[in-house]
Design a protein around this motif. Structure first.
Motif, PDB file in Angstrom:
ATOM      1  N   PRO A  19      -3.429   3.463  -7.016  1.00 17.92           N
ATOM      2  CA  PRO A  19      -2.184   3.919  -7.633  1.00 17.92           C
ATOM      3  C   PRO A  19      -1.027   2.925  -7.461  1.00 17.92           C
ATOM      4  CG  PRO A  19      -3.206   5.717  -6.436  1.00 17.92           C
ATOM      5  CD  PRO A  19      -3.991   4.471  -6.109  1.00 17.92           C
ATOM      6  N   VAL A  20      -1.064   2.128  -6.426  1.00 16.79           N
ATOM      7  CA  VAL A  20      -0.026   1.123  -6.182  1.00 16.79           C
ATOM      8  C   VAL A  20       0.063   0.139  -7.355  1.00 16.79           C
ATOM      9  CG1 VAL A  20       0.660  -0.786  -4.656  1.00 16.79           C
ATOM     10  CG2 VAL A  20      -0.275   1.317  -3.676  1.00 16.79           C
ATOM     11  N   ALA A  63      -0.268  -9.595  -2.752  1.00 14.56           N
ATOM     12  CA  ALA A  63      -0.490  -9.632  -4.197  1.00 14.56           C
ATOM     13  C   ALA A  63       0.459 -10.633  -4.841  1.00 14.56           C
ATOM     14  CB  ALA A  63      -0.242  -8.245  -4.783  1.00 14.56           C
ATOM     15  N   ILE A  64      -0.047 -11.343  -5.847  1.00 16.83           N
ATOM     16  CA  ILE A  64       0.826 -12.265  -6.572  1.00 16.83           C
ATOM     17  C   ILE A  64       1.638 -11.513  -7.635  1.00 16.83           C
ATOM     18  CG2 ILE A  64      -0.498 -14.342  -6.118  1.00 16.83           C
ATOM     19  CD1 ILE A  64      -1.760 -14.059  -8.846  1.00 16.83           C
ATOM     20  N   CYS A  65       1.190 -10.328  -7.998  1.00 17.63           N
ATOM     21  CA  CYS A  65       1.944  -9.487  -8.927  1.00 17.63           C
ATOM     22  C   CYS A  65       3.060  -8.799  -8.142  1.00 17.63           C
ATOM     23  CB  CYS A  65       1.042  -8.442  -9.581  1.00 17.63           C
ATOM     24  SG  CYS A  65      -0.155  -9.150 -10.728  1.00 17.63           S
ATOM     25  N   ARG A  66       4.271  -8.947  -8.617  1.00 18.63           N
ATOM     26  CA  ARG A  66       5.412  -8.392  -7.900  1.00 18.63           C
ATOM     27  C   ARG A  66       5.895  -7.064  -8.473  1.00 18.63           C
ATOM     28  NH1 ARG A  66       3.871 -10.590  -3.829  1.00 18.63           N
ATOM     29  NH2 ARG A  66       4.291 -12.770  -3.487  1.00 18.63           N
ATOM     30  N   PRO A  70       5.024   0.094  -4.157  1.00 13.34           N
ATOM     31  CA  PRO A  70       4.676   0.434  -2.778  1.00 13.34           C
ATOM     32  C   PRO A  70       4.937   1.894  -2.409  1.00 13.34           C
ATOM     33  CG  PRO A  70       6.740  -0.749  -2.815  1.00 13.34           C
ATOM     34  CD  PRO A  70       6.209  -0.763  -4.231  1.00 13.34           C
ATOM     35  N   HIS A  71       5.550   2.642  -3.325  1.00 16.28           N
ATOM     36  CA  HIS A  71       5.810   4.058  -3.059  1.00 16.28           C
ATOM     37  C   HIS A  71       4.613   4.938  -3.410  1.00 16.28           C
ATOM     38  CE1 HIS A  71       9.833   2.219  -3.514  1.00 16.28           C
ATOM     39  NE2 HIS A  71      10.028   2.899  -2.395  1.00 16.28           N
ATOM     40  N   GLU A  72       3.639   4.357  -4.089  1.00 14.78           N
ATOM     41  CA  GLU A  72       2.414   5.083  -4.423  1.00 14.78           C
ATOM     42  C   GLU A  72       1.444   5.051  -3.238  1.00 14.78           C
ATOM     43  OE1 GLU A  72       1.617   6.884  -7.032  1.00 14.78           O
ATOM     44  OE2 GLU A  72       3.452   6.460  -8.163  1.00 14.78           O
ATOM     45  N   VAL A  73       0.438   5.908  -3.282  1.00 15.17           N
ATOM     46  CA  VAL A  73      -0.554   6.005  -2.220  1.00 15.17           C
ATOM     47  C   VAL A  73      -1.505   4.810  -2.280  1.00 15.17           C
ATOM     48  CG1 VAL A  73      -2.451   7.402  -1.324  1.00 15.17           C
ATOM     49  CG2 VAL A  73      -0.432   8.508  -2.245  1.00 15.17           C
ATOM     50  N   CYS A  74      -1.757   4.229  -1.132  1.00 14.60           N
ATOM     51  CA  CYS A  74      -2.662   3.082  -1.003  1.00 14.60           C
ATOM     52  C   CYS A  74      -4.090   3.578  -0.740  1.00 14.60           C
ATOM     53  CB  CYS A  74      -2.186   2.223   0.158  1.00 14.60           C
ATOM     54  SG  CYS A  74      -3.254   0.852   0.561  1.00 14.60           S
ATOM     55  N   LEU A  75      -5.080   2.913  -1.334  1.00 14.16           N
ATOM     56  CA  LEU A  75      -6.485   3.300  -1.160  1.00 14.16           C
ATOM     57  C   LEU A  75      -7.248   2.431  -0.167  1.00 14.16           C
ATOM     58  CD1 LEU A  75      -7.594   3.954  -4.858  1.00 14.16           C
ATOM     59  CD2 LEU A  75      -6.806   5.608  -3.172  1.00 14.16           C
ATOM     60  N   TYR A  95      -1.862  -1.050   2.843  1.00 11.80           N
ATOM     61  CA  TYR A  95      -1.060  -1.848   1.936  1.00 11.80           C
ATOM     62  C   TYR A  95      -1.240  -3.361   2.132  1.00 11.80           C
ATOM     63  CZ  TYR A  95       1.253   2.478   0.652  1.00 11.80           C
ATOM     64  OH  TYR A  95       1.528   3.743   0.207  1.00 11.80           O
ATOM     65  N   PHE A  96      -2.468  -3.814   2.100  1.00 13.01           N
ATOM     66  CA  PHE A  96      -2.717  -5.253   2.192  1.00 13.01           C
ATOM     67  C   PHE A  96      -2.059  -6.000   1.042  1.00 13.01           C
ATOM     68  CE2 PHE A  96      -5.929  -3.993   5.173  1.00 13.01           C
ATOM     69  CZ  PHE A  96      -5.987  -5.067   6.054  1.00 13.01           C
ATOM     70  N   CYS A  97      -1.854  -5.319  -0.078  1.00 12.59           N
ATOM     71  CA  CYS A  97      -1.239  -5.952  -1.242  1.00 12.59           C
ATOM     72  C   CYS A  97       0.216  -6.304  -1.001  1.00 12.59           C
ATOM     73  CB  CYS A  97      -1.347  -5.056  -2.468  1.00 12.59           C
ATOM     74  SG  CYS A  97      -0.695  -3.390  -2.229  1.00 12.59           S
ATOM     75  N   ILE A  98       0.848  -5.665  -0.028  1.00 15.56           N
ATOM     76  CA  ILE A  98       2.269  -5.860   0.228  1.00 15.56           C
ATOM     77  C   ILE A  98       2.524  -6.665   1.499  1.00 15.56           C
ATOM     78  CG2 ILE A  98       4.438  -4.648   0.724  1.00 15.56           C
ATOM     79  CD1 ILE A  98       3.234  -2.324  -0.963  1.00 15.56           C
ATOM     80  N   ARG A  99       1.693  -6.437   2.515  1.00 20.64           N
ATOM     81  CA  ARG A  99       1.906  -7.076   3.815  1.00 20.64           C
ATOM     82  C   ARG A  99       0.772  -8.041   4.137  1.00 20.64           C
ATOM     83  NH1 ARG A  99       2.248  -1.645   7.013  1.00 20.64           N
ATOM     84  NH2 ARG A  99       2.940  -0.520   5.191  1.00 20.64           N
TER      85      ARG A  99
END
Length: 101
Positions: A19-20, A63-66, A70-75, A95-99
């Motif tokens: 969902p992120v 993630a390279i997509c900005r 990050p308010h959505e649920v991470c899987l 949230y590996f995509c963010i951190r």
């Protein structure tokens, strides 16, 4: 951590369903590129560079997509790659995509 960026992990990764990333235009565009690569008569494993794959962030870092949300649920914690590599035991636990770790 030691998660390799390889086709097997790309296939098992849940990031594309996360969902992120659901509303990200950047991710949608990268999904199209991935689909085109896999449909062509090319060695897709060789063509799946980290800048083309919107996922496997536990291997590649942020993630390279900005435009991800990050308010959505991470899987991450539901992913086979997560379980196989014991990623819940590290410093980054979601949230590996963010951190980056």
């Amino acid at each position: 951590m030691g998660v390799e960026f390889r086709m097997e992990n790309i296939r098992r990764c849940l990031c594309l369903e996360c969902p992120v990333q659901k509303r990200s235009r950047c991710v949608a565009d990268k999904k199209k590129i991935m689909l085109l690569i896999t449909q062509q008569d090319l060695d897709s494993a060789m063509r799946m560079d980290t800048d083309r794959v919107p996922g496997v962030y536990c291997s590649t870092g942020r993630a390279i997509c900005r435009d991800i949300d990050p308010h959505e649920v991470c899987l991450c914690s539901e992913c086979e790659v997560w379980d196989e590599h014991g990623l819940g035991e590290g410093r980054v636990t979601d949230y590996f995509c963010i951190r980056e770790e």
